[in-house]
Design a protein around this motif. Structure first.
Motif, PDB file in Angstrom:
ATOM      1  N   ALA A  44      47.219  35.690  43.329  1.00 43.44           N
ATOM      2  CA  ALA A  44      45.804  35.901  43.008  1.00 43.44           C
ATOM      3  C   ALA A  44      45.528  35.713  41.528  1.00 43.44           C
ATOM      4  O   ALA A  44      44.548  35.067  41.143  1.00 43.44           O
ATOM      5  N   LEU A  45      46.392  36.271  40.691  1.00 44.35           N
ATOM      6  CA  LEU A  45      46.092  36.288  39.258  1.00 44.35           C
ATOM      7  C   LEU A  45      46.406  34.989  38.529  1.00 44.35           C
ATOM      8  O   LEU A  45      45.690  34.638  37.593  1.00 44.35           O
ATOM      9  N   LEU A  46      47.435  34.278  38.919  1.00 43.13           N
ATOM     10  CA  LEU A  46      47.736  33.033  38.188  1.00 43.13           C
ATOM     11  C   LEU A  46      46.611  32.003  38.321  1.00 43.13           C
ATOM     12  O   LEU A  46      46.176  31.456  37.299  1.00 43.13           O
ATOM     13  N   PRO A  47      46.096  31.722  39.526  1.00 44.06           N
ATOM     14  CA  PRO A  47      44.957  30.797  39.599  1.00 44.06           C
ATOM     15  C   PRO A  47      43.718  31.358  38.888  1.00 44.06           C
ATOM     16  O   PRO A  47      42.957  30.613  38.277  1.00 44.06           O
ATOM     17  N   TYR A  48      43.536  32.689  38.963  1.00 46.98           N
ATOM     18  CA  TYR A  48      42.402  33.312  38.277  1.00 46.98           C
ATOM     19  C   TYR A  48      42.558  33.136  36.768  1.00 46.98           C
ATOM     20  O   TYR A  48      41.600  32.783  36.078  1.00 46.98           O
ATOM     21  N   LEU A  49      43.772  33.370  36.266  1.00 47.34           N
ATOM     22  CA  LEU A  49      44.037  33.154  34.838  1.00 47.34           C
ATOM     23  C   LEU A  49      43.744  31.708  34.439  1.00 47.34           C
ATOM     24  O   LEU A  49      43.118  31.452  33.407  1.00 47.34           O
TER      25      LEU A  49
ATOM     26  N   ALA B 295      41.735  29.605  35.988  1.00 48.10           N
ATOM     27  CA  ALA B 295      40.289  29.368  36.078  1.00 48.10           C
ATOM     28  C   ALA B 295      39.550  29.963  34.883  1.00 48.10           C
ATOM     29  O   ALA B 295      38.605  29.366  34.368  1.00 48.10           O
ATOM     30  N   VAL B 296      39.992  31.130  34.427  1.00 46.21           N
ATOM     31  CA  VAL B 296      39.374  31.738  33.241  1.00 46.21           C
ATOM     32  C   VAL B 296      39.673  30.884  32.012  1.00 46.21           C
ATOM     33  O   VAL B 296      38.779  30.598  31.209  1.00 46.21           O
ATOM     34  N   ALA B 297      40.918  30.450  31.876  1.00 47.49           N
ATOM     35  CA  ALA B 297      41.303  29.627  30.721  1.00 47.49           C
ATOM     36  C   ALA B 297      40.527  28.319  30.683  1.00 47.49           C
ATOM     37  O   ALA B 297      40.189  27.816  29.610  1.00 47.49           O
ATOM     38  N   GLN B 298      40.214  27.760  31.863  1.00 47.71           N
ATOM     39  CA  GLN B 298      39.473  26.502  31.939  1.00 47.71           C
ATOM     40  C   GLN B 298      37.959  26.704  31.906  1.00 47.71           C
ATOM     41  O   GLN B 298      37.208  25.733  31.908  1.00 47.71           O
ATOM     42  N   GLY B 299      37.510  27.957  31.911  1.00 44.36           N
ATOM     43  CA  GLY B 299      36.079  28.239  31.866  1.00 44.36           C
ATOM     44  C   GLY B 299      35.371  28.124  33.206  1.00 44.36           C
ATOM     45  O   GLY B 299      34.147  28.191  33.269  1.00 44.36           O
ATOM     46  N   ARG B 300      36.109  27.971  34.297  1.00 44.74           N
ATOM     47  CA  ARG B 300      35.490  27.887  35.623  1.00 44.74           C
ATOM     48  C   ARG B 300      35.086  29.262  36.148  1.00 44.74           C
ATOM     49  O   ARG B 300      34.176  29.374  36.950  1.00 44.74           O
TER      50      ARG B 300
END
Length: 189
Positions: free
Chosen positions: A18-23, A25-30
């Motif tokens: 859950a957290l790695l894709p969320y991280l 997505a946050v890093a990419q601004g999505r």
């Protein structure tokens, strides 16, 4: 009890899944993570992990520890995106209320009282994200919260000792994740 390590490993895998894709997505601004929520969640989650260990939660507490560490990483990334912050006066109220409650857990000698306070603080941490998801439902991922809902169910199943101290936090976070999923799905066009 041989199944508990397996369930805990599954909960840790879900936390990472859950957290790695969320991280990313946050890093990419999505995804625009609300920094106040993530700071609160990072502090409370890691603190509850320590209380669960003290109360003999055993291997079932480890997913909470992994989650606390990764949550602090999300908070750092959210802070770096502060140009995308939409902080309302009510967010400041919830943030300050949550932070002011944190010292209370330190002053208690009772693990349950500490977890009760930390759980209340963690749930307060949902308020800024609820407000953001209500106004911008596409800025959050219901799949992320669904994984955390499942993760918290697995955490409860993996606990080596069941008490209010060990069960309250994952049960309350599961309920909050359910509410967040409902809000996001209800508000999306």
């Amino acid at each position: 009890m041989l199944y508990k390590p397996f369930i805990s490993a599954c909960a840790i895998a879900l936390t990472i899944a859950a957290l790695l894709p969320y991280l990313r997505a946050v890093a990419q601004g999505r995804v625009l993570a609300h920094v106040f929520s993530w700071v609160i969640w990072g502090i409370t989650t890691f603190s509850v992990f320590l209380a669960q260990l003290a109360e003999h939660g055993g291997i079932g507490a480890w997913p909470i520890g992994v989650s606390g560490s990764l949550t602090i990483t999300v908070a750092v990334l959210a802070y770096r995106q502060r140009k995308a912050l939409d902080i309302a006066p009510s967010d400041w109220c919830f943030f300050l209320a949550a932070l002011s409650a944190l010292p209370l857990w330190h002053w208690t000698d009772d693990a349950f009282t500490a977890v009760l306070i930390l759980t209340a603080v963690d749930i307060l941490g949902f308020a800024p994200s609820f407000r953001k998801a209500y106004r911008q439902p596409d800025s959050e991922s219901p799949g992320f919260f669904a994984l955390f809902l499942l993760r918290n169910i697995l955490v409860i199943l993996a606990l080596e000792h069941y008490s209010w101290t060990t069960v309250l936090f994952p049960a309350a976070v599961a309920a909050a994740c359910t509410a967040m999923i409902g809000l996001i799905l209800r508000k999306r066009p």
